[in-house]
Design a protein around this motif. Structure first.
Motif, PDB file in Angstrom:
ATOM      1  N   VAL A 106       0.831  -1.202   0.000  1.00 55.93           N
ATOM      2  CA  VAL A 106       0.000   0.000   0.000  1.00 55.93           C
ATOM      3  C   VAL A 106       0.873   1.262   0.000  1.00 55.93           C
ATOM      4  CG1 VAL A 106      -0.295   0.107   2.514  1.00 55.93           C
ATOM      5  CG2 VAL A 106      -2.070   1.058   1.037  1.00 55.93           C
ATOM      6  N   PHE A 107       2.111   1.135   0.482  1.00 58.10           N
ATOM      7  CA  PHE A 107       3.045   2.271   0.468  1.00 58.10           C
ATOM      8  C   PHE A 107       3.445   2.600  -0.972  1.00 58.10           C
ATOM      9  CE2 PHE A 107       2.893   1.168   4.791  1.00 58.10           C
ATOM     10  CZ  PHE A 107       3.314   2.258   5.515  1.00 58.10           C
ATOM     11  N   VAL A 108       3.688   1.550  -1.762  1.00 59.14           N
ATOM     12  CA  VAL A 108       4.025   1.777  -3.170  1.00 59.14           C
ATOM     13  C   VAL A 108       2.806   2.366  -3.875  1.00 59.14           C
ATOM     14  CG1 VAL A 108       4.718   0.660  -5.329  1.00 59.14           C
ATOM     15  CG2 VAL A 108       5.710  -0.099  -3.150  1.00 59.14           C
ATOM     16  N   GLN A 109       1.655   1.800  -3.585  1.00 55.62           N
ATOM     17  CA  GLN A 109       0.430   2.231  -4.261  1.00 55.62           C
ATOM     18  C   GLN A 109       0.130   3.711  -3.963  1.00 55.62           C
ATOM     19  OE1 GLN A 109      -0.786   0.235  -6.411  1.00 55.62           O
ATOM     20  NE2 GLN A 109      -2.388   1.681  -7.005  1.00 55.62           N
ATOM     21  N   THR A 110       0.015   4.054  -2.687  1.00 58.48           N
ATOM     22  CA  THR A 110      -0.370   5.433  -2.354  1.00 58.48           C
ATOM     23  C   THR A 110       0.785   6.403  -2.586  1.00 58.48           C
ATOM     24  OG1 THR A 110      -2.102   4.854  -0.792  1.00 58.48           O
ATOM     25  CG2 THR A 110      -0.988   6.945  -0.419  1.00 58.48           C
ATOM     26  N   ASN A 111       1.960   6.083  -2.050  1.00 63.72           N
ATOM     27  CA  ASN A 111       3.030   7.080  -2.045  1.00 63.72           C
ATOM     28  C   ASN A 111       3.641   7.281  -3.429  1.00 63.72           C
ATOM     29  OD1 ASN A 111       2.374   6.838   0.606  1.00 63.72           O
ATOM     30  ND2 ASN A 111       4.400   6.311   1.350  1.00 63.72           N
ATOM     31  N   VAL A 112       3.738   6.207  -4.219  1.00 64.02           N
ATOM     32  CA  VAL A 112       4.360   6.343  -5.545  1.00 64.02           C
ATOM     33  C   VAL A 112       3.275   6.502  -6.624  1.00 64.02           C
ATOM     34  CG1 VAL A 112       6.043   5.399  -7.151  1.00 64.02           C
ATOM     35  CG2 VAL A 112       6.229   4.844  -4.701  1.00 64.02           C
ATOM     36  N   VAL A 113       2.411   5.483  -6.748  1.00 63.79           N
ATOM     37  CA  VAL A 113       1.403   5.527  -7.823  1.00 63.79           C
ATOM     38  C   VAL A 113       0.444   6.702  -7.602  1.00 63.79           C
ATOM     39  CG1 VAL A 113      -0.446   4.226  -8.975  1.00 63.79           C
ATOM     40  CG2 VAL A 113       1.610   3.031  -8.164  1.00 63.79           C
ATOM     41  N   GLY A 114       0.034   6.898  -6.354  1.00 62.33           N
ATOM     42  CA  GLY A 114      -0.882   8.009  -6.049  1.00 62.33           C
ATOM     43  C   GLY A 114      -0.249   9.359  -6.373  1.00 62.33           C
ATOM     44  N   THR A 115       1.026   9.506  -6.069  1.00 63.42           N
ATOM     45  CA  THR A 115       1.707  10.779  -6.360  1.00 63.42           C
ATOM     46  C   THR A 115       1.800  11.010  -7.865  1.00 63.42           C
ATOM     47  OG1 THR A 115       2.936  10.706  -4.285  1.00 63.42           O
ATOM     48  CG2 THR A 115       3.873  12.069  -6.037  1.00 63.42           C
ATOM     49  N   VAL A 116       2.104   9.958  -8.625  1.00 63.34           N
ATOM     50  CA  VAL A 116       2.173  10.093 -10.085  1.00 63.34           C
ATOM     51  C   VAL A 116       0.796  10.484 -10.638  1.00 63.34           C
ATOM     52  CG1 VAL A 116       2.469   8.778 -12.236  1.00 63.34           C
ATOM     53  CG2 VAL A 116       4.140   8.551 -10.379  1.00 63.34           C
ATOM     54  N   ASN A 117      -0.223   9.854 -10.094  1.00 65.12           N
ATOM     55  CA  ASN A 117      -1.582  10.166 -10.522  1.00 65.12           C
ATOM     56  C   ASN A 117      -1.926  11.638 -10.271  1.00 65.12           C
ATOM     57  OD1 ASN A 117      -4.042   9.102 -11.489  1.00 65.12           O
ATOM     58  ND2 ASN A 117      -4.871   9.346  -9.425  1.00 65.12           N
ATOM     59  N   LEU A 118      -1.556  12.101  -9.092  1.00 71.91           N
ATOM     60  CA  LEU A 118      -1.812  13.498  -8.728  1.00 71.91           C
ATOM     61  C   LEU A 118      -1.003  14.441  -9.630  1.00 71.91           C
ATOM     62  CD1 LEU A 118      -3.431  14.967  -6.462  1.00 71.91           C
ATOM     63  CD2 LEU A 118      -1.319  14.984  -5.139  1.00 71.91           C
ATOM     64  N   LEU A 119       0.234  14.078  -9.921  1.00 69.78           N
ATOM     65  CA  LEU A 119       1.066  14.888 -10.817  1.00 69.78           C
ATOM     66  C   LEU A 119       0.425  14.975 -12.204  1.00 69.78           C
ATOM     67  CD1 LEU A 119       4.584  13.521  -9.809  1.00 69.78           C
ATOM     68  CD2 LEU A 119       3.902  15.932  -9.671  1.00 69.78           C
ATOM     69  N   ASN A 120      -0.045  13.841 -12.709  1.00 71.99           N
ATOM     70  CA  ASN A 120      -0.693  13.843 -14.031  1.00 71.99           C
ATOM     71  C   ASN A 120      -1.919  14.740 -14.032  1.00 71.99           C
ATOM     72  OD1 ASN A 120       0.977  12.207 -15.615  1.00 71.99           O
ATOM     73  ND2 ASN A 120       0.098  10.332 -14.742  1.00 71.99           N
ATOM     74  N   ALA A 121      -2.722  14.623 -12.981  1.00 74.05           N
ATOM     75  CA  ALA A 121      -3.926  15.450 -12.901  1.00 74.05           C
ATOM     76  C   ALA A 121      -3.536  16.926 -12.787  1.00 74.05           C
ATOM     77  CB  ALA A 121      -4.769  15.021 -11.702  1.00 74.05           C
ATOM     78  N   ALA A 122      -2.477  17.211 -12.015  1.00 77.41           N
ATOM     79  CA  ALA A 122      -2.033  18.595 -11.835  1.00 77.41           C
ATOM     80  C   ALA A 122      -1.537  19.175 -13.159  1.00 77.41           C
ATOM     81  CB  ALA A 122      -0.928  18.668 -10.776  1.00 77.41           C
ATOM     82  N   VAL A 123      -0.811  18.393 -13.944  1.00 80.59           N
ATOM     83  CA  VAL A 123      -0.324  18.881 -15.239  1.00 80.59           C
ATOM     84  C   VAL A 123      -1.505  19.178 -16.159  1.00 80.59           C
ATOM     85  CG1 VAL A 123       0.825  18.159 -17.366  1.00 80.59           C
ATOM     86  CG2 VAL A 123       1.975  17.889 -15.198  1.00 80.59           C
ATOM     87  N   ASP A 124      -2.485  18.270 -16.206  1.00 81.34           N
ATOM     88  CA  ASP A 124      -3.663  18.496 -17.058  1.00 81.34           C
ATOM     89  C   ASP A 124      -4.353  19.801 -16.669  1.00 81.34           C
ATOM     90  OD1 ASP A 124      -3.150  16.169 -18.308  1.00 81.34           O
ATOM     91  OD2 ASP A 124      -4.940  15.087 -17.621  1.00 81.34           O
ATOM     92  N   HIS A 125      -4.553  19.965 -15.347  1.00 80.37           N
ATOM     93  CA  HIS A 125      -5.231  21.169 -14.849  1.00 80.37           C
ATOM     94  C   HIS A 125      -4.402  22.418 -15.175  1.00 80.37           C
ATOM     95  CE1 HIS A 125      -6.898  24.182 -12.210  1.00 80.37           C
ATOM     96  NE2 HIS A 125      -5.721  24.296 -11.628  1.00 80.37           N
ATOM     97  N   TRP A 126      -3.093  22.342 -14.909  1.00 78.44           N
ATOM     98  CA  TRP A 126      -2.181  23.479 -15.121  1.00 78.44           C
ATOM     99  C   TRP A 126      -2.201  23.912 -16.597  1.00 78.44           C
ATOM    100  CZ3 TRP A 126       3.169  22.757 -17.085  1.00 78.44           C
ATOM    101  CH2 TRP A 126       3.950  23.900 -16.960  1.00 78.44           C
TER     102      TRP A 126
END
Ligand SMILES: NC(=O)c1ccc[n+]([C@@H]2O[C@H](COP(=O)([O-])OP(=O)(O)OC[C@H]3O[C@@H](n4cnc5c(N)ncnc54)[C@H](O)[C@@H]3O)[C@@H](O)[C@H]2O)c1
Length: 344
Positions: free
Chosen positions: A101-121
């Motif tokens: 769950v650490f890999v899932q939330t901390n790594v995959v979740g962060t990448v997901n948030l970065l992708n969403a942030a780039v789209d929004h930006w």
């Protein structure tokens, strides 16, 4: 508030946890419009936000940062000026028991948030004023000998636990989103936090609440592991400065210069409780027991925060002894919070 440009629209991820809730209370109190995105895992506590939950400039979205569609929809709707990313699995012992769950939330979740942030930006014209602040830990640097050396922003990463390795991986992802896509990111690497509203699985509240139940106080190894303690409010004050005034693409170390070994911290808690709530005929120190050391236990962390101090004018306001006394008093006076039905 350190920004002169008036109230901002801020997404805080993990805003129902320990540091995130302190950040939400701070930013809502300063007049910013805050949207807290939190999955509400075991580590969350909605009571942390009681003082702001009905304020017009606070909004809560229960969502998993790993859910791309949900995160994109929230960003599209809320249109943030900045994202303060704190959501994570944060407990080293849990990462040793089960790293997935650490890999899932901390790594995959962060990448997901970065992708969403780039789209929004991009959808807002790639404004150079947008900010994405990723809140990380000093544990990514590995550990130090007990020789006075410090972690600098240039210290090579050398994480020891699955937790710190997952945070290190997410830090690299964040910096690569700056280099590759130009997203205005910042990273902060902070030492151990303490203060009110911290989950009782973490060292200081764990020891306070066990002592109040007259239970043994289990200390790893000989209690020689050294941490550089920082009050959570001082961390949030640093995040406030970094978010609005830090230079995109940069990392900032955050630490209080309060090095203490674990045994000294636990003895300090016992001495405070001996004064505030004495046990009949014996000291709380008699409850201390030594247990087998944590595998891969880092010996020492110590932060050089001079870049944050000289560039952004930050300095910690809480000295450790006073901060610890306030924290012990808070847990004594707020039993409802840690003994409550939501079970912490
Ligand atoms: N506590 C410290 O001493 C310390 C020091 C330096 C850095 N940090 C970092 O600061 C951040 C916050 O730490 P904390 O101690 O407040 O943690 P915490 O465990 O108290 O809170 C984490 C919050 O994140 C939420 N969360 C977890 N997974 C999620 C997901 N998939 N989607 C949405 N929300 C999710 C939880 O529900 C919880 O509210 C973490 O990134 C941690 O690595 C903590």
């Amino acid at each position: 508030m350190s920004t002169d440009a008036g109230p901002k629209r801020l997404i805080v991820t993990g805003g129902s946890g320990f540091i995130g809730s302190s950040a939400c209370r701070n930013f809502v109190g300063a007049g910013h419009m805050v949207c807290n995105i939190d999955k509400l895992t075991y580590a969350a506590n909605t009571d942390n936000l009681r003082t702001i939950e009905n304020m017009p400039n606070y909004r809560f979205e229960q969502a998993d940062i790993c859910n791309r569609a949900q995160i994109l929809a929230i960003l599209d709707d809320f249109k943030p000026d900045a994202v303060l990313h704190l959501a994570a699995e944060s407990h080293v012992d849990r990462s040793i028991a089960d790293a997935d769950v650490f890999v899932q939330t901390n790594v995959v979740g962060t990448v997901n948030l970065l992708n969403a942030a780039v789209d929004h930006w991009r959808s807002c014209g790639s404004s150079p004023d947008f900010r994405f602040l990723h809140v990380s830990t000093d544990e990514v640097y590995g550990d130090l000998e007990d020789d006075g050396s410090l972690f600098h922003e240039t210290t090579p990463y050398n994480p020891s636990s699955p937790y710190s390795a997952s945070k290190a991986a997410s830090d690299f992802m964040v910096s690569s989103w700056h280099r590759t896509y130009g997203l205005p990111v910042l990273i902060s690497n902070c030492s151990n936090n303490y203060g009110p509203f911290q989950n009782v699985e973490k060292l200081i509240p764990h020891m306070i609440t066990r002592a109040l139940g007259h239970k043994s106080l289990p200390v790893y190894g000989k209690g020689a592991n050294i941490r550089d303690w920082l009050h959570v409010d001082d961390h949030v004050a640093a995040l406030d400065l970094i978010l609005w005034n830090g230079r995109p693409g940069e990392r900032y170390n955050v630490g209080g210069g309060n090095e203490r070994n674990n045994l000294r911290v636990v003895e300090g808690i016992c001495d405070l409780l001996d004064e505030l709530q004495p046990m009949k005929g014996k000291s709380y120190r008699t409850l201390i027991t030594f247990i087998a050391d944590r595998p891969g236990h880092d010996l020492r962390y110590a932060i050089d925060a001079s870049k944050l101090m000289s560039e952004l004018g930050w300095s910690p306001r809480h000295d450790f002894d006073t901060g610890l006394a306030h924290t012990v008093t808070w847990y004594l006076q707020n039993r409802w919070w840690w003994e409550g039905p939501t079970g912490r």
